[in-house]
Design a protein around this motif. Structure first.
Motif, PDB file in Angstrom:
ATOM      1  N   LEU A 109       0.536  -1.956 -22.908  1.00  0.00           N
ATOM      2  CA  LEU A 109      -0.300  -2.365 -21.789  1.00  0.00           C
ATOM      3  C   LEU A 109      -0.534  -3.875 -21.802  1.00  0.00           C
ATOM      4  O   LEU A 109      -0.451  -4.527 -20.758  1.00  0.00           O
ATOM      5  CB  LEU A 109      -1.630  -1.613 -21.812  1.00  0.00           C
ATOM      6  N   ARG A 110      -0.791  -4.441 -22.967  1.00  0.00           N
ATOM      7  CA  ARG A 110      -0.986  -5.897 -23.070  1.00  0.00           C
ATOM      8  C   ARG A 110       0.283  -6.641 -22.663  1.00  0.00           C
ATOM      9  O   ARG A 110       0.225  -7.674 -22.013  1.00  0.00           O
ATOM     10  CB  ARG A 110      -1.408  -6.292 -24.487  1.00  0.00           C
ATOM     11  N   ARG A 111       1.435  -6.116 -23.047  1.00  0.00           N
ATOM     12  CA  ARG A 111       2.695  -6.774 -22.676  1.00  0.00           C
ATOM     13  C   ARG A 111       2.914  -6.713 -21.167  1.00  0.00           C
ATOM     14  O   ARG A 111       3.327  -7.690 -20.557  1.00  0.00           O
ATOM     15  CB  ARG A 111       3.869  -6.129 -23.415  1.00  0.00           C
ATOM     16  N   VAL A 112       2.637  -5.570 -20.558  1.00  0.00           N
ATOM     17  CA  VAL A 112       2.765  -5.451 -19.100  1.00  0.00           C
ATOM     18  C   VAL A 112       1.813  -6.430 -18.417  1.00  0.00           C
ATOM     19  O   VAL A 112       2.194  -7.127 -17.474  1.00  0.00           O
ATOM     20  CB  VAL A 112       2.524  -4.003 -18.625  1.00  0.00           C
ATOM     21  N   GLN A 113       0.583  -6.508 -18.889  1.00  0.00           N
ATOM     22  CA  GLN A 113      -0.385  -7.442 -18.311  1.00  0.00           C
ATOM     23  C   GLN A 113       0.115  -8.883 -18.435  1.00  0.00           C
ATOM     24  O   GLN A 113      -0.030  -9.676 -17.506  1.00  0.00           O
ATOM     25  CB  GLN A 113      -1.744  -7.300 -18.992  1.00  0.00           C
ATOM     26  N   PHE A 114       0.709  -9.222 -19.564  1.00  0.00           N
ATOM     27  CA  PHE A 114       1.251 -10.567 -19.767  1.00  0.00           C
ATOM     28  C   PHE A 114       2.393 -10.836 -18.791  1.00  0.00           C
ATOM     29  O   PHE A 114       2.451 -11.903 -18.167  1.00  0.00           O
ATOM     30  CB  PHE A 114       1.747 -10.723 -21.210  1.00  0.00           C
ATOM     31  N   LEU A 115       3.297  -9.884 -18.640  1.00  0.00           N
ATOM     32  CA  LEU A 115       4.443 -10.066 -17.750  1.00  0.00           C
ATOM     33  C   LEU A 115       4.015 -10.137 -16.287  1.00  0.00           C
ATOM     34  O   LEU A 115       4.597 -10.884 -15.505  1.00  0.00           O
ATOM     35  CB  LEU A 115       5.450  -8.932 -17.951  1.00  0.00           C
ATOM     36  N   VAL A 116       3.009  -9.359 -15.937  1.00  0.00           N
ATOM     37  CA  VAL A 116       2.513  -9.353 -14.555  1.00  0.00           C
ATOM     38  C   VAL A 116       1.769 -10.647 -14.249  1.00  0.00           C
ATOM     39  O   VAL A 116       1.809 -11.136 -13.136  1.00  0.00           O
ATOM     40  CB  VAL A 116       1.619  -8.118 -14.316  1.00  0.00           C
ATOM     41  N   GLN A 117       1.118 -11.197 -15.218  1.00  0.00           N
ATOM     42  CA  GLN A 117       0.325 -12.424 -15.152  1.00  0.00           C
ATOM     43  C   GLN A 117      -1.086 -12.120 -14.640  1.00  0.00           C
ATOM     44  O   GLN A 117      -1.300 -11.153 -13.904  1.00  0.00           O
ATOM     45  CB  GLN A 117       1.017 -13.515 -14.340  1.00  0.00           C
ATOM     46  N   PRO A 118      -2.056 -12.943 -15.065  1.00  0.00           N
ATOM     47  CA  PRO A 118      -3.477 -12.616 -14.849  1.00  0.00           C
ATOM     48  C   PRO A 118      -3.904 -12.391 -13.394  1.00  0.00           C
ATOM     49  O   PRO A 118      -4.622 -11.431 -13.117  1.00  0.00           O
ATOM     50  CB  PRO A 118      -4.208 -13.819 -15.457  1.00  0.00           C
ATOM     51  N   ALA A 174      -2.802   2.082  -6.592  1.00  0.00           N
ATOM     52  CA  ALA A 174      -2.434   1.409  -7.837  1.00  0.00           C
ATOM     53  C   ALA A 174      -1.126   1.969  -8.396  1.00  0.00           C
ATOM     54  O   ALA A 174      -0.743   3.107  -8.122  1.00  0.00           O
ATOM     55  CB  ALA A 174      -3.553   1.568  -8.866  1.00  0.00           C
ATOM     56  N   ALA A 175      -0.446   1.158  -9.176  1.00  0.00           N
ATOM     57  CA  ALA A 175       0.805   1.562  -9.803  1.00  0.00           C
ATOM     58  C   ALA A 175       0.545   2.593 -10.896  1.00  0.00           C
ATOM     59  O   ALA A 175      -0.431   2.483 -11.640  1.00  0.00           O
ATOM     60  CB  ALA A 175       1.493   0.337 -10.395  1.00  0.00           C
ATOM     61  N   ASP A 176       1.416   3.571 -11.003  1.00  0.00           N
ATOM     62  CA  ASP A 176       1.331   4.568 -12.064  1.00  0.00           C
ATOM     63  C   ASP A 176       2.217   4.091 -13.214  1.00  0.00           C
ATOM     64  O   ASP A 176       3.439   4.271 -13.203  1.00  0.00           O
ATOM     65  CB  ASP A 176       1.783   5.930 -11.552  1.00  0.00           C
ATOM     66  N   LEU A 177       1.603   3.467 -14.199  1.00  0.00           N
ATOM     67  CA  LEU A 177       2.345   2.825 -15.279  1.00  0.00           C
ATOM     68  C   LEU A 177       3.111   3.826 -16.134  1.00  0.00           C
ATOM     69  O   LEU A 177       4.231   3.541 -16.568  1.00  0.00           O
ATOM     70  CB  LEU A 177       1.391   2.013 -16.151  1.00  0.00           C
ATOM     71  N   GLU A 178       2.524   4.984 -16.391  1.00  0.00           N
ATOM     72  CA  GLU A 178       3.182   5.974 -17.232  1.00  0.00           C
ATOM     73  C   GLU A 178       4.466   6.481 -16.594  1.00  0.00           C
ATOM     74  O   GLU A 178       5.501   6.591 -17.248  1.00  0.00           O
ATOM     75  CB  GLU A 178       2.237   7.137 -17.542  1.00  0.00           C
ATOM     76  N   VAL A 179       4.403   6.793 -15.311  1.00  0.00           N
ATOM     77  CA  VAL A 179       5.591   7.272 -14.601  1.00  0.00           C
ATOM     78  C   VAL A 179       6.638   6.160 -14.535  1.00  0.00           C
ATOM     79  O   VAL A 179       7.828   6.399 -14.736  1.00  0.00           O
ATOM     80  CB  VAL A 179       5.228   7.779 -13.183  1.00  0.00           C
ATOM     81  N   ALA A 180       6.193   4.943 -14.283  1.00  0.00           N
ATOM     82  CA  ALA A 180       7.125   3.819 -14.208  1.00  0.00           C
ATOM     83  C   ALA A 180       7.849   3.623 -15.535  1.00  0.00           C
ATOM     84  O   ALA A 180       9.066   3.392 -15.549  1.00  0.00           O
ATOM     85  CB  ALA A 180       6.384   2.546 -13.818  1.00  0.00           C
ATOM     86  N   LEU A 181       7.141   3.728 -16.642  1.00  0.00           N
ATOM     87  CA  LEU A 181       7.780   3.569 -17.953  1.00  0.00           C
ATOM     88  C   LEU A 181       8.743   4.718 -18.224  1.00  0.00           C
ATOM     89  O   LEU A 181       9.843   4.507 -18.740  1.00  0.00           O
ATOM     90  CB  LEU A 181       6.744   3.463 -19.066  1.00  0.00           C
ATOM     91  N   ALA A 182       8.348   5.936 -17.863  1.00  0.00           N
ATOM     92  CA  ALA A 182       9.230   7.088 -18.070  1.00  0.00           C
ATOM     93  C   ALA A 182      10.514   6.952 -17.249  1.00  0.00           C
ATOM     94  O   ALA A 182      11.597   7.311 -17.715  1.00  0.00           O
ATOM     95  CB  ALA A 182       8.501   8.377 -17.707  1.00  0.00           C
ATOM     96  N   GLU A 183      10.406   6.409 -16.050  1.00  0.00           N
ATOM     97  CA  GLU A 183      11.567   6.264 -15.175  1.00  0.00           C
ATOM     98  C   GLU A 183      12.475   5.107 -15.579  1.00  0.00           C
ATOM     99  O   GLU A 183      13.685   5.218 -15.518  1.00  0.00           O
ATOM    100  CB  GLU A 183      11.128   6.069 -13.716  1.00  0.00           C
ATOM    101  N   THR A 184      11.877   3.992 -15.955  1.00  0.00           N
ATOM    102  CA  THR A 184      12.673   2.785 -16.204  1.00  0.00           C
ATOM    103  C   THR A 184      12.996   2.563 -17.668  1.00  0.00           C
ATOM    104  O   THR A 184      14.049   2.027 -17.993  1.00  0.00           O
ATOM    105  CB  THR A 184      11.953   1.534 -15.681  1.00  0.00           C
ATOM    106  N   GLY A 185      12.073   2.916 -18.552  1.00  0.00           N
ATOM    107  CA  GLY A 185      12.284   2.719 -19.972  1.00  0.00           C
ATOM    108  C   GLY A 185      12.186   1.274 -20.434  1.00  0.00           C
ATOM    109  O   GLY A 185      12.495   0.965 -21.572  1.00  0.00           O
ATOM    110  N   ASP A 186      11.753   0.378 -19.564  1.00  0.00           N
ATOM    111  CA  ASP A 186      11.667  -1.045 -19.913  1.00  0.00           C
ATOM    112  C   ASP A 186      10.357  -1.602 -19.361  1.00  0.00           C
ATOM    113  O   ASP A 186      10.070  -1.460 -18.169  1.00  0.00           O
ATOM    114  CB  ASP A 186      12.861  -1.801 -19.313  1.00  0.00           C
ATOM    115  N   LEU A 187       9.587  -2.254 -20.220  1.00  0.00           N
ATOM    116  CA  LEU A 187       8.289  -2.777 -19.783  1.00  0.00           C
ATOM    117  C   LEU A 187       8.432  -3.879 -18.741  1.00  0.00           C
ATOM    118  O   LEU A 187       7.548  -4.061 -17.903  1.00  0.00           O
ATOM    119  CB  LEU A 187       7.496  -3.277 -20.994  1.00  0.00           C
ATOM    120  N   ARG A 188       9.535  -4.609 -18.752  1.00  0.00           N
ATOM    121  CA  ARG A 188       9.748  -5.641 -17.725  1.00  0.00           C
ATOM    122  C   ARG A 188       9.905  -5.004 -16.348  1.00  0.00           C
ATOM    123  O   ARG A 188       9.415  -5.538 -15.347  1.00  0.00           O
ATOM    124  CB  ARG A 188      10.972  -6.491 -18.061  1.00  0.00           C
TER     125      ARG A 188
END
Length: 130
Positions: free
Chosen positions: A8-17, A31-45
């Motif tokens: 979560l901290r890495r996603v916040q950093f990549l998204v920017q404050p 709002a974005a569903d982070l869990e589904v997005a990670l399951a689908e893409t497999g990459d925090l970027r």
């Protein structure tokens, strides 16, 4: 499975404050569903790019609503004419910046995948005797 605190901290950093703060203000259904997005893409970027797309769309809608109805014309027949146009809203500028950041993240991932797919040299042990 929920994201770990480190993810979560890495996603916040990549998204920017600023984009993350805007995301936090969105209603749950937008709002974005982070869990589904990670399951689908497999990459925090790519998860961060998805979040940026979501906030850019929301900011674009907010910017369009803010500037609606601000085009005005004043005309006196043959003597004087003046037009007022709505300026670019802050939300519209943010939306453009966030869309560009999402494209950068996707390009980064694509570039990395392209490097993996390039054929390389194959080497193995060689015995030489004279």
């Amino acid at each position: 499975m929920p994201l770990t605190s480190e993810q979560l901290r890495r996603v916040q950093f990549l998204v920017q404050p600023a984009a993350w703060a805007f995301h936090e203000t969105l209603p749950d259904e937008q709002a974005a569903d982070l869990e589904v997005a990670l399951a689908e893409t497999g990459d925090l970027r790519l998860v961060a790019a998805y979040v940026l797309d979501v906030v850019a769309q929301a900011a674009g809608r907010a910017g369009a609503a803010a500037s609606a109805g601000q085009v005005k014309r004043f005309r006196v027949e043959g003597e004087y004419e003046e037009e007022y146009f709505a300026g670019t809203s802050v939300e519209a500028g943010d939306a453009q910046a966030w869309t560009a950041r999402a494209a950068e993240l996707r390009a980064d991932v694509k570039g990395e995948l392209d490097l993996r797919d390039q054929p390389g040299t194959v080497s193995g042990p060689v015995e030489v005797s004279f």
